[in-house]
Design a protein around this motif. Structure first.
Motif, PDB file in Angstrom:
ATOM      1  N   GLY A   1      37.612  27.944  41.059  1.00 41.28           N
ATOM      2  CA  GLY A   1      37.235  28.982  42.189  1.00 41.28           C
ATOM      3  C   GLY A   1      38.511  29.009  43.056  1.00 41.28           C
ATOM      4  O   GLY A   1      39.972  29.438  43.167  1.00 41.28           O
ATOM      5  N   ARG A   2      38.605  28.946  44.432  1.00 38.56           N
ATOM      6  CA  ARG A   2      39.902  29.424  45.386  1.00 38.56           C
ATOM      7  C   ARG A   2      40.713  28.123  45.181  1.00 38.56           C
ATOM      8  O   ARG A   2      40.394  27.171  45.069  1.00 38.56           O
TER       9      ARG A   2
ATOM     10  N   ASN B   1      43.280  40.898  36.555  1.00 32.43           N
ATOM     11  CA  ASN B   1      43.323  40.171  35.631  1.00 32.43           C
ATOM     12  C   ASN B   1      43.160  38.676  35.474  1.00 32.43           C
ATOM     13  O   ASN B   1      42.084  37.867  35.168  1.00 32.43           O
TER      14      ASN B   1
ATOM     15  N   THR C   1      40.060  32.843  39.224  1.00 32.26           N
ATOM     16  CA  THR C   1      39.410  31.975  40.059  1.00 32.26           C
ATOM     17  C   THR C   1      37.929  32.361  40.138  1.00 32.26           C
ATOM     18  O   THR C   1      37.056  31.189  40.715  1.00 32.26           O
ATOM     19  N   GLU C   2      37.677  32.223  38.717  1.00 32.47           N
ATOM     20  CA  GLU C   2      36.062  32.247  38.440  1.00 32.47           C
ATOM     21  C   GLU C   2      35.915  31.182  37.802  1.00 32.47           C
ATOM     22  O   GLU C   2      35.025  30.657  38.002  1.00 32.47           O
ATOM     23  N   GLN C   3      37.041  30.631  37.165  1.00 33.64           N
ATOM     24  CA  GLN C   3      36.581  29.417  35.846  1.00 33.64           C
ATOM     25  C   GLN C   3      37.144  28.776  37.227  1.00 33.64           C
ATOM     26  O   GLN C   3      36.404  26.923  36.661  1.00 33.64           O
TER      27      GLN C   3
ATOM     28  N   THR D   1      41.529  36.530  38.612  1.00 29.97           N
ATOM     29  CA  THR D   1      40.425  36.724  38.353  1.00 29.97           C
ATOM     30  C   THR D   1      39.302  35.647  37.320  1.00 29.97           C
ATOM     31  O   THR D   1      38.591  34.776  38.133  1.00 29.97           O
ATOM     32  N   VAL D   2      40.566  35.445  36.236  1.00 30.60           N
ATOM     33  CA  VAL D   2      39.805  34.321  35.086  1.00 30.60           C
ATOM     34  C   VAL D   2      39.950  33.354  36.243  1.00 30.60           C
ATOM     35  O   VAL D   2      38.902  32.635  35.280  1.00 30.60           O
TER      36      VAL D   2
END
Length: 132
Positions: A44-45, A34, A40-42, A37-38
């Motif tokens: 990126g890779r 979790n 990578t959403e903020q 995921t936060v």
């Protein structure tokens, strides 16, 4: 040892754990995933080691906050338990004296006399009604 595959930040990892503890490992991995995921959403890779480090630090920060809240709650609970114990140790309050007015015997006697006269009058009225 059991081996299981977990997914963190969209990446799969095979890890070992004690037999029967797989569900704990998956629950911990879900928490870490979790946070990843936060990230990578903020952002990126990002490189795997950095993602895992940052996700771990975010979890550690949340854990530290929860531990502080737990300490506060334990402190409040301790204070409440002490207050409860103090209240239990206090002697019971003195009973309050309540005085009830007593009807003097003279009033009771008078009421009995009135009742007897009323019954006598009722008997006379019934006799007159039967005779009439």
């Amino acid at each position: 040892m059991a081996e299981t595959t977990i997914t963190i930040g969209g990446r799969k990892f095979t890890v070992a754990c004690q037999e029967g503890e797989e569900h704990f490992l998956h629950a911990a991995a879900k928490l870490l995933d979790n946070e990843a995921t936060v990230l990578t959403e903020q952002i990126g890779r990002i490189p795997e080691p950095r993602m895992l480090l940052m996700a771990g630090l975010m979890l550690a920060d949340k854990t530290a906050g929860l531990e502080e809240k737990l300490r506060d709650a334990e402190g409040k609970l301790g204070a409440q338990e002490a207050l409860l114990e103090e209240m239990r140790e206090k002697p019971a309050p003195e009973p309050e004296r309540v005085e009830v007015a007593v009807i003097p015997p003279m009033v009771t006697d008078t009421m009995a006399e009135i009742a007897a006269r009323t019954e006598a009058l009722a008997d006379k009225v019934e006799e007159k009604l039967k005779a009439g």
